[in-house]
Design an enzyme around this catalytic site. Structure first.
Site, short mmCIF file in Angstrom:
data_model
loop_
_atom_site.label_atom_id
_atom_site.label_comp_id
_atom_site.label_asym_id
_atom_site.label_seq_id
_atom_site.Cartn_x
_atom_site.Cartn_y
_atom_site.Cartn_z
CD GLU A 154 -2.70 -1.36 2.42
OE1 GLU A 154 -3.88 -1.72 2.38
OE2 GLU A 154 -2.06 -1.25 3.48
CE1 TYR A 194 4.77 5.32 2.30
CE2 TYR A 194 4.83 3.87 0.39
CZ TYR A 194 4.49 4.10 1.71
OH TYR A 194 3.86 3.12 2.44
CE1 TYR A 225 2.55 -0.35 8.61
CE2 TYR A 225 4.53 -1.04 9.77
CZ TYR A 225 3.74 -1.07 8.64
OH TYR A 225 4.13 -1.79 7.55
CB SER A 252 14.06 -12.48 0.66
OG SER A 252 12.89 -12.37 -0.12
#
Length: 649
Positions: A122, A127, A241, A332
């Site tokens: 999302e 950003y 967050y 990863s």
């Protein structure tokens, strides 16, 4: 590089600042103030002033760059080595085990065999590092000089995102999601968490801190399904967050805070960035497994001397000099993915004995044996049952499913405009299943009569309501049947299966970066004394940013390049919205379901008819309890005014 700055030598030679730049300033530690000792921008100041071109301290034309992993972090590092480090693209070589570019931002397939997207990230408007890159990458479908960012803005400015069916239940009924449903104590708990220092939350989980009423609230359902949080995940990451996306709080309900690309994120971001890098001469060498690094560690620092690889059937050591650079993506989140289809399940059971034994995790573990500064990879990869979930990609021909889906879309999904506006979560699903339809076509070559739907579940290890199996034990058809059951299409499952291709992906480590952690468990991007090694991706330390975002991958890459090359550039900290009184008031109002919050009437009286009146958020007016809650404050304000008037006389 003296030639570039020779006209400024008198100033530079007398300045204490060149070569002493804080490349990743920390807004959480900086006391904002203007002084002669602070010539650079504040830590979280973003904008065009940060777009200066970096001036390398020396020429790097003979330096080679080796990048382990061709995910978005590695691709971004290559971009910044070229743009800001002036390193020739032909000097940069990617080393990757798989012949798949983009790492976790993948997307592939066709309408005949079915599409596959393991997951998507999302996105929202702050950003800054991602937009910094994309404003320079040539557009996909617009002519020069337009960029990927220009296309992104053109689309989102004219096709706003929102959801009309964020939550559903009762076999497909849209559920009221207009209120967060937090009681006063739970709202206070959020405020207390925001005030806590990060180091006080080491190894704590969400359920260690929040009450059962919070964990049952609509707020937590919206938050956890949007960001993929489990109750046993890191409280520290949850706090980060809340800070990082505080300005989005009032948009959590209808997802109007999000922006999306036209196509899947591989075709929208990875492919144009990769094409740009290739045009600069960057090379990618696949089928190359990096097993370890030969690192010289002594009192003078840390220097990579070689990269130990497995190429086909033999071990090959790539020599590295102190003037070369190595960028490693530690681990990863999509490693060891297992796949299924309509008639085959991904796996029968989670094999915890194989946790963290795959190549990406093993490389990080090998590095961790050399120094404690490389962190503790086992904290993140040792509990597959707590770090995994499964997704499914549905390639849908017209059927009862595609017709039903229209009820949850803000626009006709075949129109090319925003569809569901983000995930639709099924609150009475044992799996806590969610699905989403992004703008269609989701792939550039997708047929007009095909829709691509993405599905995932947070509680996949519970038995389904319809199939009575866990999600990993279920075939694609059984997962599709579970979805159909929850949206009221139980009697048409067979026909829907005939017109739907299902590709499933079980990802053991997809939320591993959310696992509870403590200070030092993740390595710094550039270790102390490191001369030529940078660590990037989702498992490295940043000041205040969060994991599981494209922005974080780009941020870590940018910091690595700036630090290693010691450029006169900074990577701004996260957006300053967490310190913005307007955003704080707006979030407070939203968390209280737009009822008046404590002290609101006092603020209204103080700011009424002033320049700052607009900072107060909109909400319900003339609430009786507002006056009741604020009567004490109003009384004190009146006394203060009387006292001030007395001074005038």
């Amino acid at each position: 590089m003296k030639k570039i700055t020779k006209k400024f030598d008198k100033v530079l030679d007398a300045s204490p600042f060149p070569g002493h730049v804080e490349h990743a300033p920390d807004a959480n530690k900086e006391v904002v103030g203007n002084s002669k000792d602070q010539p650079m921008p504040f830590a979280d100041l973003t904008g065009n002033y940060q777009r200066n071109k970096g001036i390398p301290s020396k020429s790097f034309k003979d330096s080679k760059v080796y990048i382990v992993g061709s995910g978005i972090a590695g691709l971004s590092a290559a971009y910044y080595f070229i743009r800001d480090g002036h390193i020739p693209g032909e000097n940069i070589l990617f080393l990757d085990k798989l012949a798949v570019k983009g790492g976790s931002l993948d997307g592939a397939g066709n309408a005949k065999d079915g599409y596959l997207v393991r997951g998507g990230r999302e996105m929202e408007m702050t950003y800054e590092n991602l937009w910094d890159i994309l404003q320079d990458i040539p557009a996909i479908e617009m002519p020069a000089p337009y960029s990927v960012l220009d296309e992104f803005r053109l689309l989102n400015d004219n096709d706003p995102n929102y959801s009309k069916a964020r939550l559903i239940h009762n076999h497909g009924e849209i559920q009221d999601f207009s209120k967060f449903g937090l009681d006063k104590l739970d709202q206070l708990a959020i405020v207390r968490l925001l005030l806590k220092k990060k180091e006080d939350l080491n190894d704590m989980t969400v359920e260690d801190y929040f009450s059962s009423s919070f964990l049952k609230s609509t707020f937590w359902t919206l938050f956890r399904t949007m960001f993929a949080f489990e109750n046993w995940h890191s409280l520290l990451e949850c706090k980060l967050y809340l800070h990082r996306f505080l300005h989005l709080t009032d948009g959590f309900k209808d997802l109007s805070c999000l922006v999306f690309p036209k196509y899947n994120q591989y075709d929208s971001f990875v492919k144009p960035l990769t094409d740009h890098l290739k045009s600069k001469g960057v090379k990618i060498q696949f089928d190359t497994l990096v097993k370890d690094l030969d690192i010289q560690i002594n009192t003078e620092g840390k220097v990579v001397r070689g990269i130990i690889t497995q190429q086909k059937d033999k071990e090959v050591k790539i020599p590295v000099t102190e003037n070369d650079y190595v960028i490693v993506t530690t681990a990863s989140m999509t490693e060891d993915t297992s796949y299924g289809d309509n008639t085959n399940a991904t796996m029968e059971a989670t094999n915890t004995n194989e946790s963290g034994k795959s190549s990406g995790w093993q490389l990080w573990k090998n590095l961790a044996t050399k120094s404690a500064e490389f962190g503790k990879p086992e904290k993140f990869c040792s509990s597959i049952e707590k770090s995994s979930w499964q997704s499914a990609t549905l390639t849908c021909r017209p059927s009862a499913l595609t017709e039903k889906i229209k009820e949850y879309c803000v626009n006709d999904p075949y129109s090319g405009k925003a569809a569901t506006g983000g995930i639709v979560s099924i609150t009475d699903s044992n799996w806590l299943m969610s699905f989403t339809i992004n703008r269609q076509p989701h792939f550039p070559e997708q047929h007009d009569d095909v829709l691509v739907i993405w599905v995932y579940a947070l509680f996949m290890n519970k038995d389904g309501n319809y199939n009575k199996k866990t999600m990993p034990q279920s075939t694609g058809n059984e997962i599709l049947s579970e979805l159909c059951f929850h949206i009221g299409l139980e009697d048409q499952i067979d026909t829907i299966i005939e017109n739907t291709i299902v590709k499933t992906s079980f990802m053991p480590y997809i939320t591993s970066m959310f696992m509870p952690r403590a200070e030092g468990d993740r390595p710094q991007i550039v270790l102390s004394g490191s001369k030529n090694l940078g660590l990037v991706g989702q498992f490295v330390e940043t000041n205040n940013d969060v994991v599981f975002t494209v922005e974080t991958s780009v941020r870590t890459a940018r910091i690595a390049v700036y630090k290693l090359l010691n450029l006169n550039k900074q990577v701004p900290d996260i957006a300053a919205s967490q310190y913005d009184i307007r955003q704080l008031l707006k979030a407070t109002k939203a968390l209280n379901d737009y009822k008046p919050f404590l002290g609101e009437s006092v603020l209204k009286r103080i700011l009424k008819n002033t320049y700052f009146e607009h900072i107060l958020p909109a909400g319900e007016e003339n609430e009786e309890d507002e006056e009741h809650h604020d009567s004490f404050f109003s009384e004190q304000l009146d006394k203060l005014k009387d006292w001030a008037n007395g001074l005038k006389h």
